[in-house]
Design a protein around this motif. Structure first.
Motif, short mmCIF file in Angstrom:
data_model
loop_
_atom_site.label_atom_id
_atom_site.label_comp_id
_atom_site.label_asym_id
_atom_site.label_seq_id
_atom_site.Cartn_x
_atom_site.Cartn_y
_atom_site.Cartn_z
N ALA A 199 0.83 -1.21 0.00
CA ALA A 199 0.00 0.00 0.00
C ALA A 199 0.87 1.26 0.00
O ALA A 199 1.89 1.32 0.66
N VAL A 200 0.42 2.24 -0.77
CA VAL A 200 1.13 3.53 -0.77
C VAL A 200 0.32 4.48 0.12
O VAL A 200 -0.71 5.02 -0.31
N THR A 201 0.77 4.62 1.35
CA THR A 201 -0.04 5.29 2.36
C THR A 201 -0.47 6.69 1.95
O THR A 201 -1.63 7.05 2.09
N HIS A 202 0.48 7.48 1.44
CA HIS A 202 0.10 8.88 1.19
C HIS A 202 -0.95 8.99 0.08
O HIS A 202 -1.78 9.89 0.10
N ILE A 203 -0.95 8.08 -0.87
CA ILE A 203 -1.97 8.12 -1.94
C ILE A 203 -3.33 7.67 -1.36
O ILE A 203 -4.37 8.27 -1.63
N GLU A 204 -3.28 6.65 -0.51
CA GLU A 204 -4.52 6.19 0.13
C GLU A 204 -5.14 7.29 0.98
O GLU A 204 -6.34 7.54 0.93
N TRP A 205 -4.31 7.93 1.78
CA TRP A 205 -4.82 9.00 2.65
C TRP A 205 -5.32 10.18 1.82
O TRP A 205 -6.31 10.83 2.16
#
Ligand SMILES: Cc1cc2nc3c(=O)[nH]c(=O)nc-3n(C[C@H](O)[C@H](O)[C@H](O)COP(=O)(O)O)c2cc1C
Length: 401
Positions: A73-79
């Motif tokens: 998961a790419v956290t900053h894109i998810e957020w």
């Protein structure tokens, strides 16, 4: 608290300002208003307030590191996708410069850049920094990119003197942002509304006056909702309540003062809403000095009639202008309101029974019936005044359309 944030996903980004401690209250207020909150922090922010404090208050892990794990998961894109709104509070000169110029070298700036959410930024810094050419330039860039900028307040700075640079109180930020986000594309854009609030005061002598129990809450709620819908709002009031962004206040005392201000403001207005409780009468004369007990066994005060603001404006209105009155009654509420509607030439009359203990004067709630010229009376059950204001302005918007 503002219902606008209920069930919204709000990302609060905290940066390295001395006022970062206020972000704890901001997060709590958002949670209280029913929002889902997550927090991102810069490295500098973590020198001022702990990650744990904001994790506990937001009930979620805090975003601090762009490369924090090795999962797919790419956290900053998810957020970035998750957020409906991003609040950068407080915002340092540094973060303003980075965001305005497209730098994304940490978790928070990368998230901001990847998000289509509505974005709010509240600068907080020393006054010299705030007036620095680069900061002014960068804030202008953010403004033209569609950011909502909450101007710093004037007040006591950490440096020990008074100037502009202070982070406004979290509740002010929350209310101001709600008004501005909703006003974008609002249904009352380009319309001027004149609203009155509070009970007028009629002087007997330099220290005494006749008044009533009106608190001004209904008028303030109407002004807030009108501003949220993008209107230009003039609030003519006898009481000072919370400051409302985008609302011009004119403070008056007596019915005659209010009359003068309303007549002046109504000439180029689209709507007049008379929610103030105006005194029908005033003392025939005002004593120059305080009236003494000596020489007065019984005291009779002669009262004379005040001008009738609603009636005068109702008969002054031209095609296209809308007039809304309130009828605060304790008996025969509907019949009296119906009479008032035609006598005052109003378009709507809001009847409220002020003998109820759970609504009306000084309460946060109200129970009203909306009377109009061509429809049956519409009963609105007990609701917070802000929702009553929404119901009234909804009718106004439909009539103006
Ligand atoms: C005690 C102290 C207070 C500071 N307060 C502020 C401030 O209120 N506003 C600001 O723009 N910078 C302030 N700074 C400077 C920032 O922390 C510094 O520019 C930092 O690089 C900002 O990083 P960030 O934008 O990534 O959070 C302060 C620094 C210190 C040491």
């Amino acid at each position: 608290m503002n219902d606008f944030y209920r069930n919204k996903n709000i990302l609060v980004i905290v940066t390295g300002s001395i006022s970062a401690y206020k972000s704890a209250t901001l997060v709590r207020e958002f949670v209280k208003s029913g929002a889902h909150v997550r927090v991102g922090m810069t490295a500098a922010a973590q020198k001022f307030i702990t990650v744990q404090t904001l994790a506990v208050l937001s009930k979620h892990d805090v975003l601090t590191d762009l490369f924090r794990d090795e999962k797919a998961a790419v956290t900053h894109i998810e957020w970035a996708k998750w957020a409906d709104m991003i609040f950068v509070v407080p915002a340092t000169a540094n973060i303003i410069g980075k965001i305005a110029n497209g730098i994304a070298d940490d978790a928070v700036t990368a998230t901001v850049m990847a998000s289509p959410a509505a974005k709010v930024i509240a600068p907080a810094m020393n006054d010299v920094m705030f007036n620095n050419d680069a900061v002014v330039r960068n804030l202008n860039l953010l403004k033209s990119d569609g950011w909502f900028i909450i101007d710093p307040a004037i007040g006591f700075l950490a440096e020990g003197y008074e100037s502009q640079g202070r982070l406004p109180e979290p509740v002010t930020i929350i209310n101001q942002a709600a008004i501005r986000i909703q006003a974008r594309g609002g249904e009352l854009k380009g319309k001027k509304l004149v609203i009155t609030a509070g009970g007028t005061r009629e002087a007997l002598d330099p220290v005494r006056y006749l008044t009533n129990r009106s608190s001004g809450k209904m008028g303030y709620a109407l002004a807030q909702v009108a501003a949220e819908l993008g209107a230009t709002v003039v609030l003519i009031t006898t009481t000072k309540r919370e400051e409302l962004y985008g609302v011009r206040e004119i403070v008056v005392t007596s019915t005659r003062d209010m009359h003068t201000a309303v007549v002046q403001e109504f000439s180029d207005a689209d709507v007049f809403i008379s929610s103030a409780a105006v005194s029908d009468y005033r003392p025939a004369s005002q004593a120059e000095n305080k009236i003494k007990k000596v020489g007065h066994e019984n005291l009779t005060i002669e009262l004379i009639q005040n001008p009738d603001i609603l009636s005068d404006i109702g008969h002054m209105k031209k095609a296209g202008q809308i007039v809304v009155g309130f009828a605060a009654e304790t008996q025969n509420v509907l019949a009296s309101a119906q009479k008032k509607l035609s006598k005052k030439n109003a378009d709507f009359l809001i009847a409220n029974d002020v003998s109820n203990v759970d609504s009306g004067f000084d309460s946060d709630n109200n129970k009203v019936t909306i009377l109009s010229r061509d429809k049956d009376p519409e009963k609105i059950e007990l609701l917070p005044k802000i929702d009553i204001a929404r119901a009234i302005l909804d009718r106004v918007v439909k009539t103006l359309a």
